[in-house]
Scaffold this active site. Structure first.
Site, PDB file in Angstrom:
ATOM      1  N   LYS A 151      53.457  35.626  41.852  1.00  0.00           N
ATOM      2  CA  LYS A 151      53.065  36.911  41.281  1.00  0.00           C
ATOM      3  C   LYS A 151      54.350  37.630  40.857  1.00  0.00           C
ATOM      4  O   LYS A 151      55.379  37.519  41.523  1.00  0.00           O
ATOM      5  CB  LYS A 151      52.328  37.720  42.350  1.00  0.00           C
ATOM      6  CG  LYS A 151      51.744  39.044  41.878  1.00  0.00           C
ATOM      7  CD  LYS A 151      50.959  39.697  43.039  1.00  0.00           C
ATOM      8  CE  LYS A 151      50.323  41.020  42.636  1.00  0.00           C
ATOM      9  NZ  LYS A 151      49.576  41.628  43.768  1.00  0.00           N
ATOM     10  N   SER A 183      44.895  43.001  42.633  1.00  0.00           N
ATOM     11  CA  SER A 183      45.860  42.991  41.562  1.00  0.00           C
ATOM     12  C   SER A 183      46.477  41.618  41.282  1.00  0.00           C
ATOM     13  O   SER A 183      47.105  41.433  40.241  1.00  0.00           O
ATOM     14  CB  SER A 183      46.982  43.981  41.886  1.00  0.00           C
ATOM     15  OG  SER A 183      47.734  43.508  43.004  1.00  0.00           O
ATOM     16  N   SER A 185      44.431  42.880  47.291  1.00  0.00           N
ATOM     17  CA  SER A 185      44.933  42.304  46.044  1.00  0.00           C
ATOM     18  C   SER A 185      45.068  40.784  46.034  1.00  0.00           C
ATOM     19  O   SER A 185      45.269  40.196  44.975  1.00  0.00           O
ATOM     20  CB  SER A 185      46.295  42.923  45.699  1.00  0.00           C
ATOM     21  OG  SER A 185      46.103  44.201  45.135  1.00  0.00           O
TER      22      SER A 185
END
Lengths: 478, 480, 95
Positions: free
Chosen positions: B69, B144, B168
């Protein structure tokens, strides 16, 4: 109307740790800009702080030495504000649970006696960076070497009434911190800085007036002068029927005046909250006890001991303990056999003279206590005289080296052979019949002249007592 | 069987047995990424060069292509947090988790798209455009860590490293039909993770199975001297501890989590998962978990407060983007931050600044910290009776793109099942447990007590031994 | 809780964010909606509850006072929008 000045102090002290408070970068002073930096102290994304154990120890020790209450469960908080010297845009500090509360420091008063200055709190925090404006490019350079250097901030109650009290407090605080070994307290390098909160009120009033905070005070002289200036300014305002505005003012050393800082900086909302990156501290009794045991004898205790045990006059004891390094030097010389009073005389005389002439601090001098002890011994043994000893001292102080070797190499040892002294005296008497006659006629002054001549004959290397003795004996003879 | 259909552990084993070469594996990943990227926008940065072939004995995952990420700092590789303000920031350091994976022979293929600064539940707030759900390209992948979940679901990489502050990892895993784990707070070093809310952020894996997640966690967990909040890993390998034996395990189903707010298909699927575990010998019972309704407001107060402080360092001075033509420092700060942050980030910064500001601290921030203590307490009490809790992950199927952007409060409310876990610092895993009427994946959440990561993984592994939901792949146009 | 445009201005100034005039009313309304929702916490009695800033049981995490080499300056300055060879530059801040 007579006015009373009410002063409180916030003192920032840089701690003498090897590394910064939250990262392993060196705290060394100076260094090219941004060379003592890492992702942590430059606020790079994702970098995290980890507390230096030595910072905690130093803060707790200072708190204990100031007779404060150590907060057994304590935390760090973030103080949020934007400024280019603060790369994270928050300073890690302590608001809600400072490490120490409710201490006191006793200061001597000018008219004799002492006064206890109450310490409201002591907390740990990180220093900010340095900004330098470059007029050539009209930009400001940010140097983060000082970012994250550990500080303790010591906040007093508004207990001072005069600049003298403030200076006495700062002297005493500096001595305490130096004895603890937690800071070198070099004001010129910014490792001891203070902010002064000052208000005035009619003498006898119990209410406090509106106060101003003065920043940027980097010397004892600046503190004194800023207090004098600001007290006068406030009194004049009030006497003119005006109002003192509560604000932060900057002391300008060159203009010898304080100036209001922009009102924006006065109205702040720092949004303190506990720093989630730093786990809380829980200090055990055993931890505190261990640090308590490490607290050395402080200046006052030392001075009392010098008087009681070593028979020094109060004045000497105070002079010697004024600087930790000086007291240490004295004690080491005594331990090596130097008689205390003589060691004290040498230190207060020659050592302080040279330190001041060379612009040195006691802790930076290279002269060893052993050298001084040996010098005193040689004088006592009559092997060199006092004037020669000072000559040797000056040479050794500057260049180091061994006392005995220096004396030998320069042929400074006193002539102690009675035969040589007598022979010299005889030569002098033979060469100065008029002085001999004068002396015998009762002119005492002539004796001094003859001693001088004999000393010259002996190139200054005779023990004065031996010359006296030989001359006296020779003159008694018909 | 195609390579992309294997789990990370299966691919690692093939590599070690020499059944497939490192070049073939990397080529396969690159081909999948090239095909999927134009559709789902999962990647923000692609690795330019593939590192030298790793030592295949370094870990069971050595040689397996993966990705991070884009809020994990990677030395020498652009790290953006999907924000304009970071510009082309290239960190001069690796995150702790990245260092450990490099040493374990991970093969990073690039950096993954996300909600800007991890603030969002749909992966739509990225400055670089939204991520799309591989199961339905008109829908969000959850957030997210949407890029991470989408890339694993689409078979572009075999596992990804995400971060979870309020769900997330778990929400996108549920929305994309993959397995994602948020470990106990402190299990994985946060050093080099660009902070959103430091007291809640935690790094974790998104993969195809609980076993893959265990293998990744074995590599990345453990104490890091650079993160004072990181924990020593309990002894023993998580992967080796996966017995699949759940006999006698007490699993609680908090009644409040199965109320009216939950989509009926999700309710059926999660309750079905409970039945599967019961059938393998677990003792499943309804239970109470009070105060869950207070978790969302408490979470947003705490997270936004910390974010407002954490994001202050993005000021155009030290790194990232600086606004042009600024006359003075005040303008430099203001223009840089106003131009650099997106709408949702600004909203959370303002909210966080508000709850910390003079006069409101006690009413909001302090109150939220007290509620956090009560929620932790409620979990502690539940875990005196139960070994694990089983709940839904999201109230409904992932929203259509754009649907939730206009209504932030509604988006916040969709975090109701995941945020209590972050407030209490607990380990939790999301595993695929079924599909709704439109063929969209549904996830179930297993929650364990602090440091109970092994039990969470083992229960999920037991479920996956029994079911095939985690092996399902989206049919969409991602064929190589 | 009513959120006025003045309050929005105040927190925006503290946050160093500039909201265009036309967005302020909308932001105030949004924040008010969210803050009102947060007010539900006031229905919970938290008297006597110690605020929990750190959820984990860790304490006294300390580092030895040992110097670790600093990062190369060029690397720290590499990402700066406006550095010179030695420092980060900003518009005039000090005299």
């Amino acid at each position: 109307m007579t006015w009373e000045t009410v002063i409180g102090l916030e003192t920032h002290v840089e701690l003498a740790t090897k590394t910064k408070i939250f990262c392993g970068c060196t705290t060394e002073f100076g260094g090219a800009p941004n060379t003592h930096c890492c992702p942590v102290c430059t606020g790079m994304p994702g970098a995290l702080p980890v507390l230096n154990e030595r910072v905690l120890e130093f803060a707790v020790k200072t708190g204990l030495a100031l007779h404060g209450t150590v907060t057994r469960r304590c935390k760090f908080d973030r103080k949020n504000y934007f400024y280019p010297d603060l790369p994270k845009a928050y300073q890690i500090s302590q608001l809600y649970l400072p490490i120490v509360r409710d201490g006191a420091l006793e200061i001597p008063l000018a008219g004799g006696g002492t006064k206890a200055i109450r310490i409201r709190e002591l907390h740990m925090e990180e220093d900010a960076g340095k900004l330098v404006h470059d007029p050539w490019i009209d930009q400001t350079r940010c140097d983060y070497n000082r970012c994250g250097v550990p500080l303790i901030e010591i906040v007093t109650e508004p207990d001072f009434r005069t600049a003298e009290e403030v200076i006495a407090y700062l002297e005493k605080l500096k001595s305490t911190l130096q004895y603890l070994g937690v800071s070198d307290c070099k004001m010129q390098e910014g490792s001891l800085r203070c902010d002064v909160n000052l208000s005035v009120r009619p003498a006898g009033s119990a209410e406090l007036g509106a106060r101003t905070e003065m920043k940027n005070l980097n010397s004892f002289k600046a503190v004194s002068r800023a207090i004098a200036y600001e007290a006068r300014r406030q009194i004049e305002l009030i006497e003119e029927g005006k109002r003192v505005v509560q604000e932060t003012r900057r002391w300008d050393e060159n203009k010898d005046a304080t100036f209001s800082m922009r009102s924006k900086e006065n109205a702040q909302d720092y949004r303190y909250f506990p720093d989630p990156d730093l786990p809380p501290l829980e200090l055990s009794e055993a931890y505190l006890e261990r640090l308590r045991e490490q607290i050395p004898e402080m200046a006052d205790e030392k001075a009392a001991r010098y008087q009681a045990r070593l028979g020094l006059p109060a004045y000497d004891a105070q002079m010697l303990t004024g600087q930790k390094a000086l007291a240490g030097f004295f004690e080491a010389a005594v331990a090596l056999g130097a008689p205390p009073k003589q060691a004290a005389n040498w230190i207060m005389g020659e050592v302080l003279r040279r330190l001041s002439a060379d612009g040195l601090e006691a802790k930076d001098m290279t002269l060893t206590p052993g050298a001084l002890a040996r010098l005193i011994a040689l004088v006592q043994e009559g092997r060199i005289n006092r004037n020669t000893a000072v000559r040797v001292f000056d040479a050794i102080f500057a260049d180091g080296g061994d006392v005995d070797a220096y004396v030998a190499a320069h042929g400074l040892e006193q002539v102690s052979d009675a035969g040589l002294v007598e022979a010299a005296v005889e030569r002098v008497l033979a060469a100065n019949p008029k002085s001999v006659a004068d002396y015998r006629a009762g002119k005492e002054k002539a004796f001094g002249f003859l001693v001088g001549q004999a000393m010259r004959e002996l190139k200054g290397q005779a023990a004065p007592q031996a010359v006296h003795r030989a001359l006296g004996a020779a003159l008694k003879q018909p | 069987m195609e390579l992309y259909e294997l789990t990370a552990l299966e691919l690692g084993a093939c590599l070690r047995r020499g059944e497939v070469s490192q070049e073939e594996v990397c080529a396969a990943a690159r081909a999948r990424i090239a095909a999927a990227q134009p559709e789902n926008n999962a990647f923000l940065t692609l690795a330019e060069e593939i590192p030298p072939a790793p030592d295949l004995t370094a870990s069971p995952l050595a040689g397996v292509p993966m990705a991070y990420k884009d809020n994990l700092c990677t030395r020498g590789v652009r790290t953006t947090c999907a924000s304009k303000i970071l510009g082309n920031f290239v960190p001069p350091y690796d995150a702790g988790a990245v260092e450990r994976l490099s040493a374990a022979g991970a093969v990073p293929m690039g950096k993954l798209n996300m909600d800007e600064f991890a603030m969002g539940s749909t992966s739509e707030t990225s400055f670089y455009g939204p991520v799309k759900n591989p199961w339905d390209l008109t829908r969000a992948p959850g957030g997210s860590s949407g890029g991470a979940a989408a890339a694993v679901a689409a078979g572009e990489i075999w596992y990804a490293i995400g971060s979870d502050t309020g769900g997330s990892i778990r929400q996108p895993a549920a929305c994309c039909g993959v397995t994602g784990m948020k470990p106990t707070y402190g299990a994985v070093s946060r050093y080099g993770l660009i902070a959103y809310a430091s007291s809640l952020d935690q790094i974790g894996p998104i993969a195809r199975s609980a076993a893959d997640c265990a293998a990744v966690l074995d590599v990345i967990r453990g104490r890091d001297r650079r993160d004072g909040t990181s924990l020593e890993a309990p002894a023993g390998s998580l992967l080796a501890g996966l017995t699949g034996d759940v006999r006698g395990l007490r699993i609680g189903l908090p009644a409040g989590c199965f109320g009216d707010g939950l989509d009926p298909a999700s309710r059926r699927a999660v309750q079905g998962a409970a039945e599967v575990l019961r059938a393998r010998g677990a003792r499943v019972e309804a239970c109470e978990l009070p105060l869950a309704d207070y978790a969302v407001p408490a979470y947003y107060i705490i997270a936004c407060a910390e974010a407002s402080s954490n994001l202050s360092r993005f000021d155009g001075v030290k790194y990232g983007r600086r606004a042009e033509h600024c006359r003075d420092l005040g303008e430099l700060y203001c223009k840089t931050r106003t131009e650099g942050f997106g709408a949702e980030v600004k909203r959370r910064i303002l909210l966080g600044t508000f709850v910390l500001s003079a006069g409101y601290y006690d009413a909001y921030y302090k109150k939220a910290l007290q509620v956090k203590a009560l929620i932790k307490d409620a979990f502690d009490r539940a875990f005196r009776q139960f070994d694990l809790l089983l709940t839904p992950v999201t109230p409904a199927a992932p929203p259509r793109l754009g649907e939730s952007l206009g209504d932030p409060l509604r988006m916040y409310l969709s975090d109701v099942y995941t945020v209590p876990v972050n407030l209490a610092g607990l380990p939790a895993l999301s595993m695929p447990c079924g599909f709704d009427g439109q063929g969209l994946p549904i996830g179930a959440q297993l929650i364990g007590p602090a440091l109970g990561d092994a039990a969470v993984l083992n229960a999920a592994h037991a479920f996956q031994l029994e079911t095939g939901y985690h092996k399902k792949r989206p049919k969409g146009g991602t064929a190589p | 809780m009513k959120i006025t445009e003045e309050m929005v201005d105040y927190v925006a100034a503290l946050s160093r964010l500039a909201l265009p005039e036309e967005e302020k009313a909308d932001m105030a309304a949004r924040l008010e909606q969210i803050v009102s929702y947060m007010d539900v916490l006031n229905t919970l009695d938290t008297g006597g509850v110690e605020p929990m800033s750190h959820v984990f049981p860790l304490k006294n995490v300390l580092r030895e006072d040992r110097v670790i080499p600093s990062q190369a300056r060029a690397e720290l300055l590499a990402g700066a929008p406006e550095p010179d060879e030695a420092a980060f530059l900003v518009p005039r801040t000090v005299e």
